[in-house]
Every structure is written in C-alpha cells, then in structure tokens.
Write an enzyme that holds these catalytic residues in place. Sequence first.
Site, PDB file in Angstrom:
ATOM      1  N   GLU A   1       0.810  -1.219   0.000  1.00 20.10           N
ATOM      2  CA  GLU A   1       0.000   0.000   0.000  1.00 20.10           C
ATOM      3  C   GLU A   1       0.848   1.276   0.000  1.00 20.10           C
ATOM      4  O   GLU A   1       0.322   2.377   0.177  1.00 20.10           O
ATOM      5  CB  GLU A   1      -0.934  -0.005   1.205  1.00 20.10           C
TER       6      GLU A   1
ATOM      7  N   SER B   1      -6.271  -2.686   1.165  1.00 23.95           N
ATOM      8  CA  SER B   1      -6.460  -2.309  -0.244  1.00 23.95           C
ATOM      9  C   SER B   1      -6.746  -3.497  -1.147  1.00 23.95           C
ATOM     10  O   SER B   1      -6.445  -3.486  -2.335  1.00 23.95           O
ATOM     11  CB  SER B   1      -5.230  -1.541  -0.773  1.00 23.95           C
TER      12      SER B   1
ATOM     13  N   GLU C   1     -14.273  -6.001   8.048  1.00 23.28           N
ATOM     14  CA  GLU C   1     -13.005  -5.535   8.602  1.00 23.28           C
ATOM     15  C   GLU C   1     -13.150  -4.101   9.083  1.00 23.28           C
ATOM     16  O   GLU C   1     -14.150  -3.436   8.813  1.00 23.28           O
ATOM     17  CB  GLU C   1     -11.889  -5.612   7.547  1.00 23.28           C
TER      18      GLU C   1
ATOM     19  N   ASN D   1     -10.629  -0.532   9.165  1.00 26.98           N
ATOM     20  CA  ASN D   1      -9.381   0.142   8.811  1.00 26.98           C
ATOM     21  C   ASN D   1      -9.168   1.327   9.744  1.00 26.98           C
ATOM     22  O   ASN D   1     -10.093   2.126   9.947  1.00 26.98           O
ATOM     23  CB  ASN D   1      -9.434   0.643   7.366  1.00 26.98           C
TER      24      ASN D   1
ATOM     25  N   SER E   1     -11.026   9.215  -1.835  1.00 28.40           N
ATOM     26  CA  SER E   1     -11.184   8.138  -0.856  1.00 28.40           C
ATOM     27  C   SER E   1     -12.539   8.218  -0.163  1.00 28.40           C
ATOM     28  O   SER E   1     -13.170   9.286  -0.099  1.00 28.40           O
ATOM     29  CB  SER E   1     -10.065   8.194   0.187  1.00 28.40           C
TER      30      SER E   1
END
Length: 326
Positions: free
Chosen positions: A15, A165, A287, A289, A298
């Site tokens: 990443e 990612s 998940e 982040n 983003s």
Amino acid sequence: MKANIAIIMGGYSSEYHISILSGQNVYKHLDRTRYIPYRVIISTEKWVCLDDQDREYAVDRSDFSVLLNGERIAFQCVFNAVHGTPGEDGLMQAYFELLNIPQTSCDYYQAALTFNKRDLLSVLKPYGIKSAVSYYLNSGDPIHEDKILEKVGLPCFVKANRAGSSFGITKVKKAEDLRMGIEHAFKEDDQIIIESFLDGTEVSVGVITYRGETRVLPITEIVSENDFFDYEAKYQGKSQEITPARISSEERSRVEEVARLAYDVLHMKGYSRSEFILIDGIPHMLEMNTTPGLTEQSILPQQAKAAGITLTELFSSAVEEALKQI
C-alpha cells in the site's frame, strides 16, 4: 506559536504508493494558519523528511527529529497516513508512545488488533457483531480443501489476514481454484482467512472522533463492476461509491449502531472505516481500517464532505485531538 506536524506516509507494504497519495493530500489541506506541516516518507530503505523542493533529509530515529537546513526540527504531533505496516499494525504507534509524541491514529494495541482480521472479528463476536463463517490457515498448515469447503461453501473469499487495499484477496467460485487463491493470499501474509460468501449490500462506515465527540459519518454504498470490491474497483474506477447509501432508515440505524459499538468497545480514537455486508437488514462486519485512505477520492473524505466537513476541518480536528494527549 504554530505546531510542527510530521505527516508520515509510505510504509513497508504493497500500500506504499496509495499511502503517499493520502499523505500528500493531508499536506495539501492541513491548516497552515495553525500548523507547519512536514512530509516524512517511511520506507524499508530510509526515513526522510522532504523540504519544499522535495530534497530529502534523514530522520533521526532516536527522537524522530530532523536536521533541516541547519535547524533541528522536533515535532509536536504526528499525522499518521501510513496504510499497512508499520503505520496501521501498531508499530509506529508504539514507537511514538515511547517517544511521548502524540499521533492521530488509534493506540498501538487497537491498531494491532484491528489489523488482524481474524482477531478483530473474534473480539467483536461476543458483543453480537456478526461476520461470515470462516476458516483459518497459517503458512505450513496442512490444507484440507474438502474440510475448508464443507465449512465455508462456494463461492468463498480467500484473504490475507493482515493486508489492506484488497491485496491478497481472491473470490473462489470453483473447488479447483481454491489452492490457487490460498497461494495468492500467502504471498501477502503468512496468515490467511477463508470466508463464506455474503450475498447482500456492501456498505462502508466511517466513525471518527471529531471535535471531542464520536461521530458516525454518512454511510457509503459500494457497487463494484467486478466480482467484489477489489483493487481495480477501489482505485481504478471500477465501482460506484454512493454516499449516502441507498438503504432504508432502519438499515441505516442498525449499521450506525453496530459501527459505533465496535468503535466504543475497542476504545478507538482517530479515524476508522468499517466494511459491512447487509443481509436482510443485518450488518455483517468484514473488517475495520484505522488509517483509511485520505485522498480526495477516498471513501472517508467523501463521507466527511457529505457531512459538511471540509478536508481542512477533518485533518485539523485529528491533530487537535492528538495534541490533547500532551
């Protein structure tokens, strides 16, 4: 007096380049009436601070200072924009805690826990937060394909346990492709998680500490042109990211409740972005982040914009919250 802010970016994982884009965007938008931002590139080869002409100056790792144009620069705060290791797995957080330098992301334990998908979902399960049926493998374990498929079924997802990612992820549709997916995941991590396919609406939820309060941002619906929200869908325009999500008010309330619960249970701070699949209105977590993407495109910045928060306000709030730790 303006505070010196080190914006760390890069990292040691796949990443790296995405993190550079995030860090550069933070550098662009951080309020220069209140702060003096510096770009610090973290890589396996070197840690360097860039000046306005992109010249590199070595960072002294003993105290995280830099000699820049003959002046020793110490940093009052670190803005963490490193995706993956060592910025999202707790290593940088522990380092800065030892140096007593506040930083914008969660603490080292929370970072290590959330970076490990298997551990995160196991910790949240007793609080009623649902997730897919899963099977764990470590490098060197015997691979019993029949047992795996008996538990998770087809199609299924094979994922690197500690990667972001969408690196190291394969959607497996046929039994004969399972081993290839496992080998692909092991290229990213020596731990993998194999999950049952969840057929529902995918949503992403930002939860942040903003101006002293926990705030759930508007929810984003993910509609991928590919089989799933993979690297191409995330970063090469092969998806729609719809904010606010086209879900019912009841579904929205449930997702917000679960996302806030996870944030509070884990004693999080800073930014988080959690992914869920809605099945019959029930959120199933994929998940979390803790250093999500921060480019103009983003998801979390999109959500902040929908909430009426500018990037300058978003980034400045993170710094202010961190400085309260002093």
